[in-house]
Motif scaffolding. Structure first.
Motif, mmCIF file in Angstrom:
data_model
loop_
_atom_site.group_PDB
_atom_site.id
_atom_site.type_symbol
_atom_site.label_atom_id
_atom_site.label_comp_id
_atom_site.label_asym_id
_atom_site.label_seq_id
_atom_site.Cartn_x
_atom_site.Cartn_y
_atom_site.Cartn_z
ATOM 1 N N VAL A 228 -4.435 83.406 -9.267
ATOM 2 C CA VAL A 228 -3.469 83.936 -8.307
ATOM 3 C C VAL A 228 -3.576 85.454 -8.331
ATOM 4 O O VAL A 228 -3.384 86.072 -9.375
ATOM 5 C CB VAL A 228 -2.034 83.528 -8.700
ATOM 6 C CG1 VAL A 228 -1.047 84.041 -7.671
ATOM 7 C CG2 VAL A 228 -1.918 82.036 -8.875
ATOM 8 N N PRO B 168 8.246 89.191 0.510
ATOM 9 C CA PRO B 168 8.673 87.832 0.173
ATOM 10 C C PRO B 168 8.455 87.524 -1.303
ATOM 11 O O PRO B 168 7.805 88.287 -2.015
ATOM 12 C CB PRO B 168 7.781 86.950 1.044
ATOM 13 C CG PRO B 168 6.625 87.802 1.429
ATOM 14 C CD PRO B 168 7.119 89.202 1.442
ATOM 15 N N ASN B 169 9.013 86.409 -1.747
ATOM 16 C CA ASN B 169 8.828 85.987 -3.141
ATOM 17 C C ASN B 169 7.341 85.879 -3.454
ATOM 18 O O ASN B 169 6.567 85.372 -2.662
ATOM 19 C CB ASN B 169 9.470 84.611 -3.375
ATOM 20 C CG ASN B 169 10.983 84.680 -3.321
ATOM 21 O OD1 ASN B 169 11.628 83.859 -2.690
ATOM 22 N ND2 ASN B 169 11.544 85.671 -3.971
ATOM 23 N N THR C 48 7.385 92.511 -8.758
ATOM 24 C CA THR C 48 7.654 92.555 -10.192
ATOM 25 C C THR C 48 6.392 92.904 -10.970
ATOM 26 O O THR C 48 6.427 93.675 -11.937
ATOM 27 C CB THR C 48 8.217 91.202 -10.652
ATOM 28 O OG1 THR C 48 9.432 90.964 -9.951
ATOM 29 C CG2 THR C 48 8.472 91.181 -12.135
ATOM 30 N N THR D 104 4.655 83.203 -1.300
ATOM 31 C CA THR D 104 3.742 82.468 -2.172
ATOM 32 C C THR D 104 4.470 82.166 -3.467
ATOM 33 O O THR D 104 5.332 82.937 -3.887
ATOM 34 C CB THR D 104 2.492 83.307 -2.487
ATOM 35 O OG1 THR D 104 2.908 84.638 -2.793
ATOM 36 C CG2 THR D 104 1.538 83.330 -1.323
#
Ligand SMILES: Nc1ncnc2c1ncn2[C@@H]1O[C@H](COP(=O)(O)OP(=O)(O)OP(=O)(O)O)[C@@H](O)[C@H]1O
Ligand SMILES: [Mg+2]
Lengths: 315, 264
Positions: free
Chosen positions: B19, B40-41, B46, B263
């Protein structure tokens, strides 16, 4: 009636005395388990190590104070070994403690000159004067009674315990103590703040095992001998003291929010536990079953805890 | 100035599939900037913050701090990075008191002394004054309480504050760069505490702190009048300077982010 009173007094006397003897173990468990979150099995090796070192020094004519200090230093070395094995070679907390305990089983025998048992009864120990005083107190005050109490020995033991508690409170309340507690709480966070946690763990374990070593030296001097097997099950004794003390304080509503309160709870707990064991002995339990009793009573306290939560180390 | 060039970070997922959390991200953050990361998530916000604070090492790319020639690692530079993670307890000590958390910041980078008392009356007084000066007397009252006895929202505010107060607590550090990273600082907060938290961030920004903040809430970005950086699949897809924020920016940002798929 008088017999019962004497029996109760006798149980209290020997229980409190044993509690003071094992007090160092409780403080050791406070440091390793409560502060560092490290269930340290190496005290099963460093407790008899302290006893062996003290016995050897006493038999070669050193004064009891030297024996106590040397036992502490020896115990600290045991802690260093556990810490180093855990930190450097990544062995798990439990395994590194087991490893140290195993190594010191043999080392302790070597220290005592290849023997498994070394008496110190005839050489004079920390408790010699106190015991002589206890004997003369009996002579003078209750020679007709079928009982023997140890007020002077208890005071002598208390003196050591007060010193040990003072030292641990001082350290745990210091800046170093705050860092040590942080490691027990969240090691990742400590590392993230740029500290090498390994060093502090080793320091903490050395400290905790120094207490176990001193406890061993006190035990050897009080019992009058050092034995390689005297370490078996001592973790349970210390642990039972800590848990019993925390539960007792929680029920009494006494705040554990300070190092002083936490160490006091551990000392009260270990003494209470020893009083219970003394009562069981008095009631006819064979001494060989004492370890069974120590283990079962620990489980019983765990089961009876009002709030089934992890031990507290918040202060 | 922090100059991030072509930053890449790949994780191996559960099924062994790689990923790409960051996939060639380039971004320049100036000293004194307040940059809001949106997206988006799973878009890599992070991950970027964790690389900036040195927790993670990137697979490739450069981060140049200020005018230092070196690019990495952060720990070698005179950089002070305070990070309040998305899950604030991750870097906190649940059973330690608020005062002890402040002491942790005060000890930052220095050897703890075994002969020096940890929490002293003087320190408590100093912490109390400091918290009151930041307009949170409620936290000043709670100094002797363990962190885990606070509600999640107050915990969050407290941890933002602790990170923000770092420079005031340990004066002797000479960081050439003082960066505050906040990962969704308002996500657990009610309206009132949210406002308090945003006010705090504004104030820190006003004092010249460089702040990078990740959020899902466009209102946060708007009310902070901040620069907005939108990420998708580990790349920067839009960079809206604060000066270009207008009333109609909000729906545009919403539409922009809605068009991006999340994603896992
Ligand atoms: N430790 C990890 N191991 C494996 N994959 C990870 C790890 N950390 C992040 N990822 C993956 O990296 C991608 C980016 O994650 P990241 O946490 O940076 O996203 P985010 O933008 O912060 O999302 P959110 O808005 O949900 O917080 C995700 O696809 C995630 O699954
Ligand atoms: Mg995130």
């Amino acid at each position: 009636m008088a017999d019962l009173l004497l029996a109760i007094l006798g149980v209290l006397d020997s229980g409190v005395m044993q509690g003071l003897v094992f007090a160092g173990l409780a403080l050791s468990v406070v440091i390793s388990l409560l502060v560092l979150d490290f269930p340290d099995l190496s005290i099963e090796g460093t407790f008899p190590l302290g006893a062996a070192v003290a016995a050897v020094l006493l038999t070669s004519g050193e004064p009891p104070v030297v024996a106590l200090v040397a036992a502490g230093v020896a115990g600290a070395c045991g802690g260093l070994l556990t810490g180093a094995v855990h930190v450097r070679f990544g062995m798990s907390k439990l395994l590194s403690g087991i490893c140290t305990a195993a190594i010191f089983y043999t080392l302790n025998m070597w220290i005592m000159g290849g023997r498994g048992n070394l008496p110190v009864l005839d050489v004079g120990s920390y408790f010699t004067w106190a015991e002589a005083l206890d004997a003369s107190l009996k002579q003078r005050w209750y020679s007709s009674l079928n009982a023997f109490f140890h007020p002077a020995s208890i005071l002598a033991g208390l003196l050591v315990v007060i010193l040990l508690k003072g030292a641990s409170d001082f350290l745990l309340g210091s800046e170093l103590g705050v860092v040590l507690r942080g490691i027990g709480q969240n090691e990742v966070a400590v590392r993230q703040r740029g500290r090498r946690t390994g060093v502090y763990k080793v320091v903490g374990l050395a400290l905790s095992n120094a207490y176990a070593g001193i406890a061993g030296a006190v035990a050897a001097q009080y019992q009058g001998f050092s034995d390689v097997n005297m370490g078996i099950g001592v973790l349970v004794l210390g642990l039972a003291g800590v848990i019993l003390g925390q539960e007792l304080f929680a029920r009494l509503g006494i705040s554990l929010a300070s190092p002083q309160a936490t160490t006091l709870a551990a000392l009260v707990g270990v003494t209470l536990h020893q009083v219970i064991l003394a009562a069981a002995l008095r009631a006819g339990t064979p001494p060989t079953s004492l370890r069974l009793l120590a283990g079962v009573s620990l489980v019983a306290v765990m089961a009876l805890r009002r709030r089934r939560r992890a031990l507290t180390f918040s202060w | 100035m922090i100059q991030i060039t072509d930053l890449r970070k790949t994780f191996s997922g559960q099924d062994g599939r790689a990923v790409a959390a960051l996939d060639g991200l380039s971004l320049t953050i100036n000293k004194g900037d307040l940059a809001v990361l949106m997206g988006p998530n799973g878009s890599g916000k992070t991950t970027l913050l964790r690389i900036l604070d040195g927790q993670l090492l990137p697979d490739a790319g450069r981060i140049v701090w200020g005018n230092s020639a070196a690019s990495l690692p952060v720990s070698r530079l005179k950089v002070s990075v305070a990070h309040v993670p998305q899950d604030p307890s991750a870097l906190a000590f649940p059973e330690m008191t608020l005062a002890e958390h402040l002491l942790w910041e005060e000890l930052n980078g220095r050897m703890p002394r075994f002969w020096r008392r940890g929490i002293t009356a003087r320190r408590l007084e100093k912490y109390r004054m400091l918290l009151e000066s930041y307009g949170v007397p409620a936290l000043a009252e709670a100094l002797p309480r363990p962190l885990n006895t606070l509600s999640a929202g107050w915990r969050q505010i407290f941890l933002v504050l602790v990170s923000a107060m770092r420079s005031e607590l340990s004066r002797d550090r000479d960081a050439s760069f003082d960066l505050l990273l906040l990962d969704e600082p308002t996500s657990a907060l009610d309206a009132e505490n949210s406002r308090l938290c945003l006010e705090l961030i504004k104030r820190l920004h006003g004092e010249g702190r460089t702040i990078v903040l990740a959020t899902h809430d466009p209102e946060v970005a708007l009310s902070l009048r901040a620069r907005i950086c939108i990420l998708r699949s580990g790349r920067l897809v839009a960079d809206i300077p604060a000066a270009e924020l207008r009333e109609d920016t909000l729906p545009r940002i919403r539409a922009l982010i809605a068009g991006l798929e999340a994603t896992l």
